[in-house]
Design an enzyme around this catalytic site. Structure first.
Site, PDB file in Angstrom:
ATOM      1  N   HIS A   1      -3.398  -6.851 -10.169  1.00 18.54           N
ATOM      2  CA  HIS A   1      -2.833  -6.539  -8.845  1.00 18.54           C
ATOM      3  C   HIS A   1      -3.241  -7.608  -7.813  1.00 18.54           C
ATOM      4  CE1 HIS A   1      -1.183  -2.755  -6.794  1.00 18.54           C
ATOM      5  NE2 HIS A   1      -1.258  -3.620  -5.805  1.00 18.54           N
TER       6      HIS A   1
ATOM      7  N   TYR B   1       5.684   3.079  -7.598  1.00 18.55           N
ATOM      8  CA  TYR B   1       4.495   3.894  -7.354  1.00 18.55           C
ATOM      9  C   TYR B   1       4.921   5.326  -7.577  1.00 18.55           C
ATOM     10  CZ  TYR B   1       1.369   0.363  -5.504  1.00 18.55           C
ATOM     11  OH  TYR B   1       0.532  -0.699  -5.384  1.00 18.55           O
TER      12      TYR B   1
ATOM     13  N   ASP C   1      -2.370   0.496 -12.052  1.00 20.26           N
ATOM     14  CA  ASP C   1      -3.730   0.053 -11.709  1.00 20.26           C
ATOM     15  C   ASP C   1      -4.133   0.418 -10.288  1.00 20.26           C
ATOM     16  OD1 ASP C   1      -2.200  -1.649 -10.206  1.00 20.26           O
ATOM     17  OD2 ASP C   1      -2.832  -3.494 -11.211  1.00 20.26           O
TER      18      ASP C   1
HETATM   19  O1  173 Z   1      -1.482  -4.278  -3.050  1.00 22.28           O
HETATM   20  C1  173 Z   1      -1.002  -3.570  -2.178  1.00 22.28           C
HETATM   21  O2  173 Z   1      -1.227  -3.783  -0.988  1.00 22.28           O
HETATM   22  C2  173 Z   1      -0.178  -2.464  -2.588  1.00 22.28           C
HETATM   23  O3  173 Z   1       0.180  -2.416  -3.697  1.00 22.28           O
HETATM   24  C3  173 Z   1       0.178  -1.388  -1.663  1.00 22.28           C
HETATM   25  C4  173 Z   1       0.069  -0.093  -2.083  1.00 22.28           C
HETATM   26  C5  173 Z   1       0.358   0.929  -1.219  1.00 22.28           C
HETATM   27  C6  173 Z   1       0.754   0.656   0.055  1.00 22.28           C
HETATM   28  C7  173 Z   1       0.885  -0.644   0.486  1.00 22.28           C
HETATM   29  C8  173 Z   1       0.593  -1.659  -0.388  1.00 22.28           C
END
Ligand code: 173
Length: 502
Positions: free
Chosen positions: A360, A239, A267
């Site tokens: 996702h 991320y 995404d």
């Molecule tokens: O799908 C999710 O839950 C995920 O990708 C996510 C994103 C940020 C924080 C926690 C989970």
């Protein structure tokens, strides 16, 4: 303030909204000014005011969340563990029932397929963990479609081939794997089991499969890498942080630690609405206090566990950032979350090593199409536009979402995927049975590969070819799977398995 040694008694005095200290992993933090900014609301912090909050903190937060979010002057020092008051953890009736169900869960020998882990997981996981892992966006149409789409692809097996020896090992991005499946990234592993993502690392080592380490793991990145066996291959899911320096350091650290590929999630500029997760959070609050306490109302707590910890994700991420990623690492770069041929083509043209055709796990845009359907669109288009043939070593296609059987994987491979990501089934497996659960899940997949490749007449991955599948209905969204009365009447799901007596 210079860090100092603080007694538990002193910490205990700071137990109010006016002065709130908490202990996390033996360190004392002054969170008074942070109370109203906490994405999870102030109430949960105040519950631990003056106390050790580690047990509550751990499953929800990335290990460095507190040190990153609090200014250094709020890091007060370390605490002498012998002087800290133990927080009595109140066991609710529901929790007691859950623990009983956990103790009575069927032995692993009764688990026959990946669906069974989901059934057991729902019975034995905490409500919070179940809500977070199982939830998907809006009406969960895409979540269901991910699985259902595989039902629209059928086999054209070949016969009279010597299938005494079958081999389903292959390579992903040049790295060996014993099956064309990798453990994809999923956040917050400790919600389901105390060892979190390490369960995946250990089982992956045993079965020779690749684990993709999530940015938002509950275990720290280094812990996960340290747990790997020598030579064990790991990838990293990224991320991208608004603060690019943080991302640069993280990526370069990962490369130095031997991570073999970087999957950039594209995404999720904002997290989808996962209503099961959201409802969970809401019900955890006392409704009277939510309306009475205006200060609490200032925090939008309504988006569940995931939204609460995702505010760092950079919404401005853009194609023009790709050269920057290429400049900071030599790892192969893959975009995770591509959903149409135009973006797959763009990724190829910009020199990326591949794309994950993914929505996702149905957790982002509801009514996004399944990965397998996108694959059927992408392969001919990239052939037509750039003369590419798949599977392709230079530009690899992956899919994830809805995969529960080796037959699903084989369909994707026949249609041009290099490999397939599996997420939730492994979470349910370790939440219910720890590392042995993941071990069993992978063994089930190995067994399914062996049998199905024999029945299909494919002795190795190269022999799984497009002519072995019939996917002409893949784009049909009207004809879903007909409900199968015979199956429904006769198949006995594991739900009916007796809970063992203890
Ligand atoms: O799908 C999710 O839950 C995920 O990708 C996510 C994103 C940020 C924080 C926690 C989970």
């Amino acid at each position: 303030m210079t860090p100092r040694h603080i007694s538990g008694q002193e910490v205990a005095e700071h137990n109010s909204r006016e002065s709130c200290w908490i202990i996390v992993h033996g360190r004392v933090y002054d969170v008074t000014d942070f109370l109203d900014e906490h994405p999870g609301g102030s109430k949960i912090i105040l519950k631990y005011a003056g106390k050790d909050a580690t047990a509550e903190y751990d499953p929800i937060h990335p290990p460095d969340a507190i040190t990153k979010n609090l200014p250094p002057e709020k890091h007060l020092g370390s605490v002498d563990p012998d002087t800290v008051l133990r927080v009595e953890v109140e066991i609710t009736d529901e929790e007691r029932d859950r623990q009983l169900r956990m103790a009575q869960r069927p032995p692993l020998s009764e688990i026959l397929n990946l669906h069974d882990f989901e059934t057991i997981g729902k019975l034995v996981m905490s409500e919070k963990a179940w809500a977070y892992y199982s939830s998907a966006a809006d009406d969960e149409i895409t979540h269901r479609e991910n699985h259902a789409a595989y039902h629209r692809v059928w086999f054209r097996p070949r016969i009279l081939r010597d299938v005494t020896h079958v081999d389903w090992s292959t390579k992903i991005l040049g790295q060996p794997t014993r099956m064309p499946v990798y453990i994809t990234a999923t956040a917050l592993g400790k919600l389901g089991h105390k060892d979190g993502e390490l369960n995946l690392t250990r089982a992956a080592a045993k079965h020779g499969v690749i684990q993709m380490i999530p940015t938002l793991a509950s275990c720290s990145f280094d812990e996960i890498v340290d747990t790997a066996q020598p030579g064990q291959v790991q990838f990293l899911q990224l991320y991208v942080n608004r603060d690019r320096e943080i991302t640069r350091k993280f990526v370069q650290h990962a490369e130095k630690r031997g991570v073999k590929a970087l999957f950039i999630t594209v995404d999720a500029p904002q997290l989808g609405r996962r209503e099961k997760d959201m409802r969970m959070k809401f019900e955890a609050e006392d409704p009277a206090e939510v309306t009475d306490n205006k200060q609490q109302d200032r925090v939008d707590r309504s988006h569940g566990a995931a939204r609460a910890i995702s505010s760092f994700i950079d919404t401005s991420l853009d194609w023009k950032d790709i050269p920057w990623f290429q400049s900071i690492t030599k790892m192969p770069l893959i975009l995770k979350g591509v959903q149409c041929w135009e973006d797959a083509l763009e990724a190829y043209d910009r020199g990326l090593a591949g794309v994950v055709l993914s929505n996702h796990g149905g957790r982002q845009l509801d009514f996004a199409r399944s990965g397998i359907e996108i694959l059927v669109e992408v392969v001919p288009k990239l052939g037509e536009k750039r003369g590419l043939k798949f599977p392709n070593e230079k530009f690899q296609l992956f899919v994830d979402g809805g995969v529960r059987r080796a037959t699903d994987v084989i369909k994707a491979v026949a249609l041009g995927a290099t490999a397939v990501g599996v997420g939730r089934p492994f979470l349910y497996a370790f939440s219910s049975y720890g590392v042995e659960g993941v071990d069993k899940a992978l063994q089930i997949l190995h067994d399914e590969f062996e049998m199905n490749m024999r029945l299909l007449g494919a002795r190795n991955i190269k022999e799984i070819v497009p002519a072995m599948v019939e996917a002409s209905s893949i784009h049909s969204h009207i004809v879903s799977v007909p409900s199968d009365r015979l199956y429904e009447a006769n198949y006995e799901s594991i739900q009916s398995a007796r809970l063992r007596e203890i």
